[in-house]
Motif scaffolding. Sequence first.
Motif, PDB file in Angstrom:
ATOM      1  N   MET A  67      -2.599 -14.101   7.495  1.00  0.00           N
ATOM      2  CA  MET A  67      -1.992 -13.201   7.031  1.00  0.00           C
ATOM      3  C   MET A  67      -1.390 -11.728   7.444  1.00  0.00           C
ATOM      4  SD  MET A  67      -2.200 -13.084   2.685  1.00  0.00           S
ATOM      5  CE  MET A  67      -2.571 -15.052   2.146  1.00  0.00           C
ATOM      6  N   ASN A  68      -0.071 -10.831   6.889  1.00  0.00           N
ATOM      7  CA  ASN A  68       0.315  -9.692   6.997  1.00  0.00           C
ATOM      8  C   ASN A  68      -0.394  -8.785   6.283  1.00  0.00           C
ATOM      9  OD1 ASN A  68       1.765 -10.512   9.519  1.00  0.00           O
ATOM     10  ND2 ASN A  68       3.343 -10.685   8.134  1.00  0.00           N
ATOM     11  N   GLN A  69      -1.227  -7.955   6.853  1.00  0.00           N
ATOM     12  CA  GLN A  69      -1.813  -6.364   6.179  1.00  0.00           C
ATOM     13  C   GLN A  69      -0.554  -5.640   6.451  1.00  0.00           C
ATOM     14  OE1 GLN A  69      -5.819  -7.257   7.255  1.00  0.00           O
ATOM     15  NE2 GLN A  69      -6.346  -7.973   5.921  1.00  0.00           N
ATOM     16  N   VAL A 106      -3.993   4.081  -2.707  1.00  0.00           N
ATOM     17  CA  VAL A 106      -3.659   3.470  -1.447  1.00  0.00           C
ATOM     18  C   VAL A 106      -4.267   2.042  -2.289  1.00  0.00           C
ATOM     19  CG1 VAL A 106      -5.179   3.232   0.943  1.00  0.00           C
ATOM     20  CG2 VAL A 106      -4.746   5.569   0.290  1.00  0.00           C
ATOM     21  N   MET A 107      -3.428   1.078  -2.017  1.00  0.00           N
ATOM     22  CA  MET A 107      -3.631  -0.153  -1.852  1.00  0.00           C
ATOM     23  C   MET A 107      -3.478  -0.597  -0.353  1.00  0.00           C
ATOM     24  SD  MET A 107      -1.184  -1.077  -5.227  1.00  0.00           S
ATOM     25  CE  MET A 107      -2.374  -3.014  -5.298  1.00  0.00           C
ATOM     26  N   ILE A 108      -4.935  -1.785   0.653  1.00  0.00           N
ATOM     27  CA  ILE A 108      -4.249  -2.467   1.161  1.00  0.00           C
ATOM     28  C   ILE A 108      -4.115  -3.953   0.952  1.00  0.00           C
ATOM     29  CG2 ILE A 108      -5.581  -3.775   3.038  1.00  0.00           C
ATOM     30  CD1 ILE A 108      -5.376  -0.892   2.915  1.00  0.00           C
ATOM     31  N   THR A 120       6.436   9.147  -3.837  1.00  0.00           N
ATOM     32  CA  THR A 120       6.788   8.636  -2.051  1.00  0.00           C
ATOM     33  C   THR A 120       5.592   7.120  -1.799  1.00  0.00           C
ATOM     34  OG1 THR A 120       5.543  10.059  -1.101  1.00  0.00           O
ATOM     35  CG2 THR A 120       7.573  10.840  -1.047  1.00  0.00           C
ATOM     36  N   VAL A 121       6.453   6.508  -1.145  1.00  0.00           N
ATOM     37  CA  VAL A 121       5.216   5.365  -0.754  1.00  0.00           C
ATOM     38  C   VAL A 121       5.625   4.617   0.377  1.00  0.00           C
ATOM     39  CG1 VAL A 121       5.636   3.309  -0.996  1.00  0.00           C
ATOM     40  CG2 VAL A 121       6.390   4.576  -3.526  1.00  0.00           C
ATOM     41  N   ASP A 122       4.605   4.900   1.358  1.00  0.00           N
ATOM     42  CA  ASP A 122       4.945   4.647   2.905  1.00  0.00           C
ATOM     43  C   ASP A 122       4.026   3.495   3.207  1.00  0.00           C
ATOM     44  OD1 ASP A 122       4.392   5.404   5.415  1.00  0.00           O
ATOM     45  OD2 ASP A 122       2.969   5.889   5.306  1.00  0.00           O
ATOM     46  N   ILE A 123       4.627   2.656   4.214  1.00  0.00           N
ATOM     47  CA  ILE A 123       3.589   0.945   4.008  1.00  0.00           C
ATOM     48  C   ILE A 123       3.936   0.911   5.524  1.00  0.00           C
ATOM     49  CG2 ILE A 123       3.910  -1.851   3.632  1.00  0.00           C
ATOM     50  CD1 ILE A 123       4.974  -0.290   1.211  1.00  0.00           C
ATOM     51  N   LYS A 124       2.903   1.101   5.540  1.00  0.00           N
ATOM     52  CA  LYS A 124       2.361   0.375   7.593  1.00  0.00           C
ATOM     53  C   LYS A 124       1.345  -1.027   7.349  1.00  0.00           C
ATOM     54  CE  LYS A 124       3.733   4.694   8.923  1.00  0.00           C
ATOM     55  NZ  LYS A 124       4.543   5.120   9.049  1.00  0.00           N
TER      56      LYS A 124
END
Length: 96
Positions: free
Chosen positions: A1-3, A57-59, A85-89
């Motif tokens: 799965m992509n995290q 923060v969520m993983i 703001t939402v940053d997803i990396k």
Amino acid sequence: MNQYIVTGYDYTDEGAFDRRMAVRQHHLDGAKHLKENGNYVFGGAILNDEGKMIGSVMILQFETEEGLEAWKQGEIYITQKIWETVDIKPYRVAEV
């Protein structure tokens, strides 16, 4: 799965904290649903110096980008303007 690491910072207007608290249980219920489906790894609140919640923060992990996008479309902290703001990396939890 992509995290992914998801970092959301709350709006700072006068009603922001009250909006957060009004929908917080819905957000936590959503996280519980993600966990049941294997999409939630861990998460928590970002606190200011006084211990007040100002973000999250969520993983998360999804099989596809479409799964991530579907989550974003339904996440109450996004739809109800809690997170300004939402940053997803892309992210990878270290296995030790």
